[in-house]
Design a protein around this motif. Structure first.
Motif, PDB file in Angstrom:
ATOM      1  N   LEU A   1      46.761  52.762  34.033  1.00  0.00           N
ATOM      2  CA  LEU A   1      47.467  51.661  33.426  1.00  0.00           C
ATOM      3  C   LEU A   1      48.087  52.180  32.150  1.00  0.00           C
ATOM      4  O   LEU A   1      47.379  52.668  31.280  1.00  0.00           O
TER       5      LEU A   1
ATOM      6  N   LEU B   1      39.530  55.398  32.811  1.00  0.00           N
ATOM      7  CA  LEU B   1      39.478  54.703  31.538  1.00  0.00           C
ATOM      8  C   LEU B   1      39.895  55.607  30.389  1.00  0.00           C
ATOM      9  O   LEU B   1      40.604  55.185  29.471  1.00  0.00           O
TER      10      LEU B   1
ATOM     11  N   VAL C   1      43.534  55.678  30.360  1.00  0.00           N
ATOM     12  CA  VAL C   1      44.108  54.448  29.817  1.00  0.00           C
ATOM     13  C   VAL C   1      44.002  54.440  28.297  1.00  0.00           C
ATOM     14  O   VAL C   1      44.944  54.088  27.593  1.00  0.00           O
TER      15      VAL C   1
ATOM     16  N   LEU D   1      50.127  42.151  36.607  1.00  0.00           N
ATOM     17  CA  LEU D   1      48.803  41.998  37.187  1.00  0.00           C
ATOM     18  C   LEU D   1      48.698  40.749  38.050  1.00  0.00           C
ATOM     19  O   LEU D   1      48.037  40.753  39.095  1.00  0.00           O
TER      20      LEU D   1
ATOM     21  N   LEU E   1      46.818  35.124  33.042  1.00  0.00           N
ATOM     22  CA  LEU E   1      46.158  36.353  33.475  1.00  0.00           C
ATOM     23  C   LEU E   1      44.675  36.113  33.744  1.00  0.00           C
ATOM     24  O   LEU E   1      44.137  36.507  34.781  1.00  0.00           O
ATOM     25  N   ILE E   2      44.013  35.416  32.801  1.00  0.00           N
ATOM     26  CA  ILE E   2      42.580  35.188  32.976  1.00  0.00           C
ATOM     27  C   ILE E   2      42.320  34.319  34.195  1.00  0.00           C
ATOM     28  O   ILE E   2      41.423  34.586  34.998  1.00  0.00           O
TER      29      ILE E   2
ATOM     30  N   LEU F   1      42.579  36.488  37.125  1.00  0.00           N
ATOM     31  CA  LEU F   1      41.458  37.414  37.255  1.00  0.00           C
ATOM     32  C   LEU F   1      40.233  36.707  37.803  1.00  0.00           C
ATOM     33  O   LEU F   1      39.430  37.293  38.516  1.00  0.00           O
TER      34      LEU F   1
ATOM     35  N   PRO G   1      41.298  38.744  41.485  1.00  0.00           N
ATOM     36  CA  PRO G   1      41.512  39.830  40.523  1.00  0.00           C
ATOM     37  C   PRO G   1      42.578  40.830  40.947  1.00  0.00           C
ATOM     38  O   PRO G   1      43.205  41.453  40.102  1.00  0.00           O
TER      39      PRO G   1
ATOM     40  N   ARG H   1      32.648  39.769  38.103  1.00  0.00           N
ATOM     41  CA  ARG H   1      33.523  40.033  39.252  1.00  0.00           C
ATOM     42  C   ARG H   1      34.340  41.291  39.081  1.00  0.00           C
ATOM     43  O   ARG H   1      34.767  41.879  40.050  1.00  0.00           O
ATOM     44  N   LEU H   2      34.596  41.639  37.844  1.00  0.00           N
ATOM     45  CA  LEU H   2      35.535  42.736  37.609  1.00  0.00           C
ATOM     46  C   LEU H   2      34.810  43.926  37.034  1.00  0.00           C
ATOM     47  O   LEU H   2      33.760  43.800  36.446  1.00  0.00           O
ATOM     48  N   ARG H   3      35.423  45.083  37.224  1.00  0.00           N
ATOM     49  CA  ARG H   3      34.879  46.235  36.513  1.00  0.00           C
ATOM     50  C   ARG H   3      36.009  47.141  36.074  1.00  0.00           C
ATOM     51  O   ARG H   3      37.150  46.963  36.456  1.00  0.00           O
TER      52      ARG H   3
ATOM     53  N   LEU I   1      38.910  48.907  34.640  1.00  0.00           N
ATOM     54  CA  LEU I   1      40.197  48.539  34.098  1.00  0.00           C
ATOM     55  C   LEU I   1      40.404  47.036  33.997  1.00  0.00           C
ATOM     56  O   LEU I   1      40.849  46.509  32.987  1.00  0.00           O
ATOM     57  N   TYR I   2      40.073  46.343  35.068  1.00  0.00           N
ATOM     58  CA  TYR I   2      40.321  44.910  35.116  1.00  0.00           C
ATOM     59  C   TYR I   2      39.489  44.182  34.070  1.00  0.00           C
ATOM     60  O   TYR I   2      39.938  43.224  33.454  1.00  0.00           O
TER      61      TYR I   2
ATOM     62  N   SER J   1      40.729  41.869  30.963  1.00  0.00           N
ATOM     63  CA  SER J   1      40.332  40.479  30.745  1.00  0.00           C
ATOM     64  C   SER J   1      39.821  40.298  29.322  1.00  0.00           C
ATOM     65  O   SER J   1      40.083  39.274  28.688  1.00  0.00           O
TER      66      SER J   1
END
Lengths: 289, 360, 263
Positions: A31, A89, A92, A227, A268-269, A272, A276, B127-129, B131-132, B136
């Protein structure tokens, strides 16, 4: 009607920026959080080329775009290439650091004052009446450019050999290397294309409404658009941009102008929480034990 | 944290309990005492400016320790740390402005608000890990800051909220020296809480989640609960740091809590070294002092005067470069350098550690 | 005839600790089909990975020996350049790009341009006429056998001189495997490509190979003509499932046990 035109222009802006996020993410799963800064850099580059080629605005723009493409490729070759194989990560965060660096450099080179590249080029941003509303010339150019860029990207990814290889590399880099595809070349190409589209966006926005460091925020707000549509889907980016732009414009109009900077992130939230991987994105694989 | 491995001096553990002790050898006791003595005498010899730097370091250290717990140990990435600091600062500011609440109410209140927001920040992590999740938390940061800004404008404090110096009993905390000890105490308490968490079941559960969630779950660890716990504890600590920050400055305003602040905290734990509390502290020191070092360095440039207005830009640029250098060349951070130096002297004249005992 | 590929005293170590290959020497001459046999963990896949340049991904490296292809040393070459030199690997799994169509899979392969490439693509469709019928189909929707065909076809489009095939038979029905094996022979006969076939299924591999190597615990324990290997008593007993009473291997018991498991 004016509302619809505003939505269309904003959606075009977001879409043009969002495809930069999508290109890099799709190919390398990274990203690029420095996209907004790179875009701003391109607009500032235009400022410089405008003073170099003051007679010929089109050449100035072309030069700025070409320089931006080079910047993207160089960023990959000298920085991001070292991060391939590292944790996503870390990559990023490297882009985040790059963004911070660029923000500083831009101010050091061009100062923090509000600039106006349109003036530097000797252009006036006319306002054109359409369908009972008004649209600025730069706004119209934005919509047309976005349409052309998306059509071009679509054809490129679908039918050209390099486009197909780009998709292949994004899907399975190992196999791509086994088929003789040079991953570094493909990644560099993706970075170049991404900064190129970002440059188009940055330049057109700066022609429309001037240039200072708040442009970074526009870049960041386009990210939710990418996204929401699904980070690896161009169609998704287009539709996501429409959704975000519509939500933003309507909220400003009917609720509160202060909301403009948060609406994209609220959407966005929501996305997600519900889905997601976005509207059109591919679901990330579950990890195996 | 005390080393989880035997010392090179020939100290060997003879029971499992010894592995849990924070301080194992007399040497460590002595070092700790000396260090505490140094910390205790510092305010009496330092200038006011140096004291201010120390106070800033303590504030940053609380925040970076909290982020280290969350990211470095539990493996949950957050790009919204500034949002939590803002939440703490605004809790203190609003309670003070609206209700005239005292220090001993606002600080726990900030902790509670922080915990609640941490719960919200943490919910996406179920629910996310990766990057996502980072994204958030980034979004949540914008929302918290927006709410703060909304409060400021709606209540007519558009330039910010002024807060009086806090008072504990008869003691007015205004003098830098008193602040120094108060902040030192808070930082020490956060460090102790973290040390204790990390050597207990919770810390081990976090480590398991960080290395592999599915396997952690298969081992019988309540993954969702522990993730949320990490968010709650970290956010609560961060919010307290935010409230202290508000009191220390005597002023709260949304401008202070930009995305850049979040990035700075992430930079602290990267530059310090992931997965190490010592790293969190070193990172806090480094990142806090960096702007001052740059200001000092810029002073040596020719035409230093003309750059005075651009210090912020220099800061950004230098900060970005330092962060990139660490990410690319020293992913282990300052702690990695520290350990290499330590190993060099411990092992001298040899160069390599034996395979079994090598640190990861 | 000189060897196209020569692996010499190769030693590969994983993570500085596990020696997966301890001095393997093997060679493949032009136009040969060479079978490499062995059970799981014998070092077959590691050998292939070493040749195609993918060791670095698993924190493994070559500690001894060298790999020569057409007289050039292959060490320290990135995988895509090895492919361009003319060594193409058909991997064990994940061998096609699932979201790309059959045609797109083929055009993702890098090779010469213009007429040369066109010829190769036509050739690929000639060997596997079924793929021509499935041109527009998304590769992810193909069956296992069709995927293997597509993988071989994409490899051919790369224009290889040496084709490395990892587990041709994995997860495929015996009929399909026999058919694919015949295609390999056909490909070799028409294009003159050398094929290195790594297999668990010794019967299939030895039926089409000219020569073979048997690996065990990272060493070559047997090598020779395929016909001789087929008749070798050890091969008969341990790989082809024939009867025998020999106890010349150290791990005979384990072999016995595993044979019982596999039925």
């Amino acid at each position: 009607m004016q509302l619809a035109i505003n939505i269309a222009v904003l959606a075009a802006i977001y879409a043009l920026i969002a495809c930069g996020y999508v290109l890099i993410y799709r190919v390398s799963r990274v990203l690029n959080l420095a996209h907004g800064e790179l875009m701003m850099l391109s607009a500032y580059l235009l400022l410089t080329t405008a003073s170099l080629f003051s007679k010929n605005p089109l050449i100035a723009i072309a030069a700025a775009i070409f320089l931006s493409l080079c910047v993207g490729v160089l960023v990959y070759l000298f920085l991001m290439r070292r991060m391939t194989g590292e944790m996503v990560l870390a990559a990023v965060l490297t882009t985040v650091a790059l963004g911070v660096l660029l923000r500083g450099l831009v101010v050091l080179v061009w100062s923090a004052q509000q600039q106006n590249p349109a003036q530097a080029l000797g252009w006036v941003n006319y306002s054109i009446p359409v369908f009972g509303g008004r649209i600025s010339a730069a706004g119209a150019a934005l919509i047309i450019t976005t349409a052309l860029v998306y059509a071009g990207l679509f054809l490129f990814l679908r039918f050209s050999r390099y486009g197909i290889r780009m998709r292949a590399a994004g899907q399975n880099p190992l196999l791509a290397a086994q088929r003789g595809i040079s991953l570094h070349a493909i990644y560099a190409l993706a970075w170049g294309l991404s900064t190129l589209t970002g440059a188009l966006a940055g330049i057109l926005i700066s022609l429309d409404s001037g240039l200072d460091s708040t442009m970074v925020l526009i870049g960041l707000k386009a990210f939710p658009a990418a996204l929401v549509g699904g980070l690896d889907s161009l169609v998704g980016a287009l539709i996501g941009s429409l959704i975000i732009a519509a939500a933003e414009v309507l909220m400003i109009y009917y609720v509160d102008a202060l909301l403009s900077d948060v609406v994209p992130f609220l959407v966005l939230i929501l996305m997600l929480v519900v889905r997601p991987w976005g509207l059109f994105g591919t679901r990330e694989e579950l990890d195996r034990v | 944290m005390s080393s989880r491995e035997p010392r090179a001096s020939g100290y060997f553990r003879s029971s499992y309990d010894q592995g849990l002790r924070l301080i194992e050898t007399r040497m460590q006791w002595t070092a700790l005492m000396l260090f505490l003595a140094a910390l205790g005498t510092f305010p009496f010899i330092a200038t006011s400016f140096q004291l201010d730097l120390a106070c800033q370091v303590f504030l940053a250290a609380i925040g970076s320790i909290a982020l280290m717990l969350l990211t470095g140990y539990a493996g949950q990435v957050s790009l919204g740390h500034a949002g939590l600091i803002a939440a703490g600062a605004f809790t203190a500011g609003i309670l003070f402005k609206e209700f005239g609440a005292a220090f001993w109410i606002t600080i726990p209140a900030a902790a509670v608000v922080g915990a609640l927001i941490g719960l919200i920040f943490g919910l996406p992590s179920l629910r996310l890990r990766g990057l996502y999740l980072a994204v958030s938390t980034l979004a949540l940061h914008f929302i918290v800051v927006y709410l703060g800004g909304e409060y400021e404008t709606k209540r007519g404090f558009s330039t910010g909220i002024m807060i009086d110096a806090p008072r504990i009993g008869d003691l007015l905390i205004r003098d830098r020296k008193i602040w120094y000890f108060v902040l030192l105490a808070f930082a020490a308490v956060s460090l102790l809480i973290s040390l204790n968490l990390l050597r207990s079941r919770t810390g081990r559960a976090w480590a398991a989640i960080r290395s592999h969630e599915t396997i952690a779950e298969a081992l019988g660890i309540g993954v969702p609960a522990h993730k949320l716990l990490a968010f709650v504890i970290s956010s609560s600590m961060t919010a307290v740091a935010g409230a202290l920050f508000a009191y220390y400055r005597g002023f709260v305003s949304v401008e202070a809590f930009s995305l850049f602040l979040s990035i700075q905290y992430v930079a602290m734990i990267i530059i310090g070294g992931m997965g190490s509390l010592l790293g969190a502290i070193l990172g806090a020191i480094f990142v806090t002092l960096l702007p001052y070092m740059i200001e000092y360095a810029v002073g040596f440039l020719p035409n230093a005067r003309s750059y005075a207005g651009m210090l912020a830009a220099f800061n950004y640029a230098a900060f970005g470069i330092v962060m990139i250098l660490f990410l690319v060349f020293e992913p282990q951070g300052l702690v990695g350098i520290w350990r290499r130096v330590q190993n060099y002297f411990l092992l001298w004249p040899f160069k390599q550690k034996p395979l079994g005992g090598s640190r990861k | 005839m000189s060897a196209l590929l020569r692996v010499e005293k190769l030693e590969v170590v994983y993570g500085r600790a596990i020696t997966a290959i301890q001095g393997i020497t093997l060679e493949a001459r032009k136009g040969e089909i060479v079978a490499v046999l062995g059970t799981n963990g014998a070092g077959k896949s590691t050998t292939l990975r070493a040749i195609s340049g993918f060791l670095g991904l698993d924190d493994a490296r070559v500690t001894e020996g060298a790999i020569h292809f057409k007289g050039k040393n292959l060490s320290n070459r990135p995988p895509y350049l090895i492919t361009k030199l003319g060594i193409v690997l058909v991997p064990e799994r994940d061998k096609v790009f699932p979201s790309l169509s059959v045609v797109e899979n083929l055009s993702a392969s890098v090779s010469g341009t213009g007429a040369d490439r066109k010829r190769l693509e036509e050739m690929a469709f000639n060997f596997f006429p079924k793929l021509a019928e499935l041109r527009g189909r998304t590769a992810g929707l193909l069956s296992g056998g069709e995927r293997q065909m597509l993988a071989l076809a994409s490899a051919i489009v790369c224009g290889p001189e040496l084709l490395l095939v990892d587990e041709l038979s994995l997860g495929l029905a015996p009929v399909v495997v026999d058919d694919l094996a015949q295609r390999l022979v056909e490909i070799r006969n028409t294009l003159g490509i050398t094929i290195l076939l790594v297999e668990q299924n010794a019967a299939v591999a030895l039926s089409i190979a000219d020569r073979g190597y048997v690996l065990e615990n990272g060493r070559v324990v047997l090598d020779g003509d395929a016909a001789r290997l087929r008749n070798h008593p050890d091969i008969q007993e341990f790989y082809l499932g024939g009867a025998g009473e020999r106890r010349s291997y150290r791990d005979v018991k384990q072999y016995r046990r595993s044979r019982r498991w596999y039925g």
